[in-house]
Scaffold this motif. Structure first.
Motif, PDB file in Angstrom:
ATOM      1  N   ASP A  62      73.044 -10.357 -94.143  1.00  0.00           N
ATOM      2  CA  ASP A  62      73.587 -10.064 -93.024  1.00  0.00           C
ATOM      3  C   ASP A  62      72.644  -9.586 -91.992  1.00  0.00           C
ATOM      4  OD1 ASP A  62      75.963 -11.416 -92.995  1.00  0.00           O
ATOM      5  OD2 ASP A  62      76.770  -9.748 -94.229  1.00  0.00           O
ATOM      6  N   HIS A  63      71.392  -8.994 -92.610  1.00  0.00           N
ATOM      7  CA  HIS A  63      70.368  -8.199 -91.763  1.00  0.00           C
ATOM      8  C   HIS A  63      69.447  -9.258 -91.367  1.00  0.00           C
ATOM      9  CE1 HIS A  63      71.340  -4.306 -94.165  1.00  0.00           C
ATOM     10  NE2 HIS A  63      72.366  -4.606 -93.138  1.00  0.00           N
ATOM     11  N   LEU A  64      69.210 -10.172 -92.146  1.00  0.00           N
ATOM     12  CA  LEU A  64      68.314 -11.517 -91.923  1.00  0.00           C
ATOM     13  C   LEU A  64      69.028 -12.724 -92.046  1.00  0.00           C
ATOM     14  CD1 LEU A  64      65.612 -12.394 -90.355  1.00  0.00           C
ATOM     15  CD2 LEU A  64      64.789 -12.309 -92.533  1.00  0.00           C
ATOM     16  N   VAL A  65      69.364 -13.072 -91.051  1.00  0.00           N
ATOM     17  CA  VAL A  65      69.933 -14.790 -91.196  1.00  0.00           C
ATOM     18  C   VAL A  65      69.011 -15.869 -91.379  1.00  0.00           C
ATOM     19  CG1 VAL A  65      71.760 -16.426 -90.463  1.00  0.00           C
ATOM     20  CG2 VAL A  65      72.166 -13.792 -90.009  1.00  0.00           C
ATOM     21  N   ILE A  66      68.915 -16.659 -92.288  1.00  0.00           N
ATOM     22  CA  ILE A  66      67.847 -17.529 -92.571  1.00  0.00           C
ATOM     23  C   ILE A  66      68.686 -19.028 -92.513  1.00  0.00           C
ATOM     24  CG2 ILE A  66      66.058 -18.507 -93.991  1.00  0.00           C
ATOM     25  CD1 ILE A  66      65.743 -15.593 -95.097  1.00  0.00           C
ATOM     26  N   PHE A  67      67.873 -19.976 -91.696  1.00  0.00           N
ATOM     27  CA  PHE A  67      68.034 -21.304 -91.830  1.00  0.00           C
ATOM     28  C   PHE A  67      66.694 -21.837 -92.513  1.00  0.00           C
ATOM     29  CE2 PHE A  67      67.198 -25.588 -90.856  1.00  0.00           C
ATOM     30  CZ  PHE A  67      68.295 -26.287 -91.016  1.00  0.00           C
ATOM     31  N   ALA A  68      66.970 -22.760 -93.401  1.00  0.00           N
ATOM     32  CA  ALA A  68      65.715 -23.363 -93.788  1.00  0.00           C
ATOM     33  C   ALA A  68      66.068 -24.649 -94.378  1.00  0.00           C
ATOM     34  CB  ALA A  68      65.254 -22.627 -95.251  1.00  0.00           C
ATOM     35  N   GLY A  69      64.762 -25.782 -94.205  1.00  0.00           N
ATOM     36  CA  GLY A  69      64.700 -27.113 -94.543  1.00  0.00           C
ATOM     37  C   GLY A  69      64.665 -27.995 -93.513  1.00  0.00           C
ATOM     38  N   ALA A  70      64.498 -29.176 -93.899  1.00  0.00           N
ATOM     39  CA  ALA A  70      64.181 -30.360 -93.112  1.00  0.00           C
ATOM     40  C   ALA A  70      65.296 -31.606 -93.492  1.00  0.00           C
ATOM     41  CB  ALA A  70      62.892 -30.494 -92.988  1.00  0.00           C
ATOM     42  N   CYS A  71      64.664 -32.685 -93.317  1.00  0.00           N
ATOM     43  CA  CYS A  71      65.204 -33.998 -93.722  1.00  0.00           C
ATOM     44  C   CYS A  71      64.913 -33.826 -95.264  1.00  0.00           C
ATOM     45  CB  CYS A  71      64.766 -35.361 -93.161  1.00  0.00           C
ATOM     46  SG  CYS A  71      65.112 -35.572 -91.427  1.00  0.00           S
ATOM     47  N   GLN A  72      66.475 -34.195 -95.935  1.00  0.00           N
ATOM     48  CA  GLN A  72      66.358 -34.487 -97.417  1.00  0.00           C
ATOM     49  C   GLN A  72      65.964 -33.270 -98.233  1.00  0.00           C
ATOM     50  OE1 GLN A  72      64.444 -38.541 -98.176  1.00  0.00           O
ATOM     51  NE2 GLN A  72      65.402 -39.292 -96.495  1.00  0.00           N
ATOM     52  N   SER A  73      66.048 -32.151 -97.536  1.00  0.00           N
ATOM     53  CA  SER A  73      65.470 -31.142 -98.430  1.00  0.00           C
ATOM     54  C   SER A  73      66.247 -30.644 -99.491  1.00  0.00           C
ATOM     55  CB  SER A  73      65.388 -29.850 -97.414  1.00  0.00           C
ATOM     56  OG  SER A  73      64.194 -29.896 -96.676  1.00  0.00           O
ATOM     57  N   HIS A  74      65.869 -29.876-100.593  1.00  0.00           N
ATOM     58  CA  HIS A  74      66.652 -29.646-101.788  1.00  0.00           C
ATOM     59  C   HIS A  74      67.490 -28.713-101.519  1.00  0.00           C
ATOM     60  CE1 HIS A  74      67.274 -28.455-105.876  1.00  0.00           C
ATOM     61  NE2 HIS A  74      66.874 -29.440-106.549  1.00  0.00           N
ATOM     62  N   PHE A  75      68.799 -28.674-101.063  1.00  0.00           N
ATOM     63  CA  PHE A  75      69.664 -27.541-100.530  1.00  0.00           C
ATOM     64  C   PHE A  75      69.956 -26.657-101.406  1.00  0.00           C
ATOM     65  CE2 PHE A  75      74.366 -26.620-100.363  1.00  0.00           C
ATOM     66  CZ  PHE A  75      74.450 -26.109 -99.147  1.00  0.00           C
ATOM     67  N   GLU A  76      70.183 -26.980-102.685  1.00  0.00           N
ATOM     68  CA  GLU A  76      70.742 -26.032-103.562  1.00  0.00           C
ATOM     69  C   GLU A  76      69.544 -24.942-103.838  1.00  0.00           C
ATOM     70  OE1 GLU A  76      72.911 -29.847-103.855  1.00  0.00           O
ATOM     71  OE2 GLU A  76      70.648 -29.110-104.233  1.00  0.00           O
ATOM     72  N   SER A  77      68.530 -25.388-104.056  1.00  0.00           N
ATOM     73  CA  SER A  77      67.452 -24.370-104.216  1.00  0.00           C
ATOM     74  C   SER A  77      67.074 -23.443-103.027  1.00  0.00           C
ATOM     75  CB  SER A  77      65.790 -25.228-104.621  1.00  0.00           C
ATOM     76  OG  SER A  77      66.106 -25.900-105.644  1.00  0.00           O
ATOM     77  N   LEU A  78      67.308 -23.818-101.867  1.00  0.00           N
ATOM     78  CA  LEU A  78      67.040 -23.064-100.531  1.00  0.00           C
ATOM     79  C   LEU A  78      68.323 -22.180-100.524  1.00  0.00           C
ATOM     80  CD1 LEU A  78      66.186 -25.952 -98.234  1.00  0.00           C
ATOM     81  CD2 LEU A  78      64.791 -23.912 -99.077  1.00  0.00           C
ATOM     82  N   ILE A  79      69.570 -22.464-101.050  1.00  0.00           N
ATOM     83  CA  ILE A  79      70.501 -21.383-100.816  1.00  0.00           C
ATOM     84  C   ILE A  79      70.351 -20.353-102.180  1.00  0.00           C
ATOM     85  CG2 ILE A  79      73.059 -21.235-101.206  1.00  0.00           C
ATOM     86  CD1 ILE A  79      72.406 -22.365 -98.402  1.00  0.00           C
ATOM     87  N   HIS A  80      69.987 -20.791-103.123  1.00  0.00           N
ATOM     88  CA  HIS A  80      69.802 -19.913-104.176  1.00  0.00           C
ATOM     89  C   HIS A  80      68.752 -18.846-103.984  1.00  0.00           C
ATOM     90  CE1 HIS A  80      72.034 -22.795-107.253  1.00  0.00           C
ATOM     91  NE2 HIS A  80      72.755 -22.006-106.445  1.00  0.00           N
ATOM     92  N   ALA A  81      67.627 -19.424-103.116  1.00  0.00           N
ATOM     93  CA  ALA A  81      66.457 -18.614-102.760  1.00  0.00           C
ATOM     94  C   ALA A  81      66.924 -17.528-101.766  1.00  0.00           C
ATOM     95  CB  ALA A  81      65.230 -19.502-102.139  1.00  0.00           C
TER      96      ALA A  81
END
Length: 292
Positions: free
Chosen positions: A202-221
């Motif tokens: 909540d102190h830094l909100v992050i959106f990450a990724g592009a087309c077909q990106s590995h969603f699960e790894s980005l959320i877990h990171a």
């Protein structure tokens, strides 16, 4: 037909369903291969030179009109959401419109790091249209992990966008293997480095990724929102709609994930995330200086 760098092309084998820019032409095993960037989707692809067709101006205009119509529809729906949020905030601040209050609002500040300068320019135009304070940085995807720490310290954003181009290649591995993706591992490394600086979601909100990106790894990171749950292509402007919704939601409210996704151009097939607190803060009294 001669194909040159920056030509707008389609892939014959895919019935020219997506417009691409030619950004490189190289030789591999005696065959000419073109490296392509999607015009409206955050997709990078390799294609045999002979599979490409230069798209004429008439066809380009037809496809462009269709996309612009979808963009305008998404923008109108988003603007309705923002208007409703502002009305609710005004009602609460003025105690049900019973008091005249001279207040101001501070939406969340965005740092948008993009691997494509053309997409970055499109996104910055939309941020400006919506009224989001933003700094845009063009950075190659592979360099993002090394640069993110210094950028966060300098700009101190409320919201971080990490995006560019990506693609999953079945020939390189299974859908669960992050090494089978063009740039997902660099996005994941960048999110990881950002969370070393600011761990709280909540102190830094992050959106990450592009087309077909590995969603699960980005959320877990540590990303709050990411692409792409079903490995589909996402529209170039989708990250803007997600972070703008967060930027204009009061910090005492939590945002339902579906409320963030429903007015994007891609929806839940290409985007997902976790429940997140809003960023907007209201203050008083209003002066010309505190709105600069």
């Amino acid at each position: 037909m001669t194909i040159n760098l920056m030509d707008i092309v389609g892939r014959i084998s895919y019935k020219c369903d997506i417009l691409f820019r030619v950004i490189d032409i190289k030789e591999e095993n005696g065959q000419k291969i073109a490296v392509l960037y999607g015009e409206d989707f955050r997709l990078i692809a390799d294609a045999p030179y002979e599979d490409l067709l230069v798209i004429d101006q008439t066809k380009r205009m037809q496809l462009t009109r269709e996309f612009r119509s979808l963009e305008e529809q998404s923008y109108r729906l988003f603007q309705q959401d923002i208007d409703l949020l502002q009305q609710k905030q005004e009602y609460a601040t003025t105690d049900g419109y019973t008091k005249k209050v001279n207040y101001f609002q501070m939406p969340g500040r965005v740092l948008h790091i993009d691997g494509d300068p053309t997409y970055l320019k499109k996104c910055l135009s939309l941020y400006e249209r919506i009224g989001i304070p933003v700094t845009g940085i063009h950075c190659n995807e592979k360099e993002m992990p090394q640069k993110i720490g210094q950028l966060l310290e300098y700009y101190r954003p409320d919201i971080l966008v990490i995006t560019g181009h990506d693609a999953y290649s079945k020939s390189k591995g299974s859908i669960t293997d992050i090494n089978a993706y063009r740039h997902s591992k660099y996005f994941v490394q960048t999110v990881t480095e950002a969370r070393k600086k600011i761990p709280n979601l909540d102190h830094l909100v992050i959106f990450a990724g592009a087309c077909q990106s590995h969603f699960e790894s980005l959320i877990h990171a540590g990303a709050n929102f990411a692409s792409s749950p079903t490995r589909v292509n996402i529209h170039a402007l989708d990250p803007v709609y997600i972070v703008a919704k967060i930027s204009f939601t009061p910090f005492m409210e939590r945002i339902n994930v579906w409320d963030v996704l429903r007015n994007t151009l891609t929806g839940e097939k290409g985007l997902g995330g976790v429940e997140t607190r809003g960023i907007l803060r209201t203050g008083m009294p209003y002066t010309a200086e505190n709105q600069e």
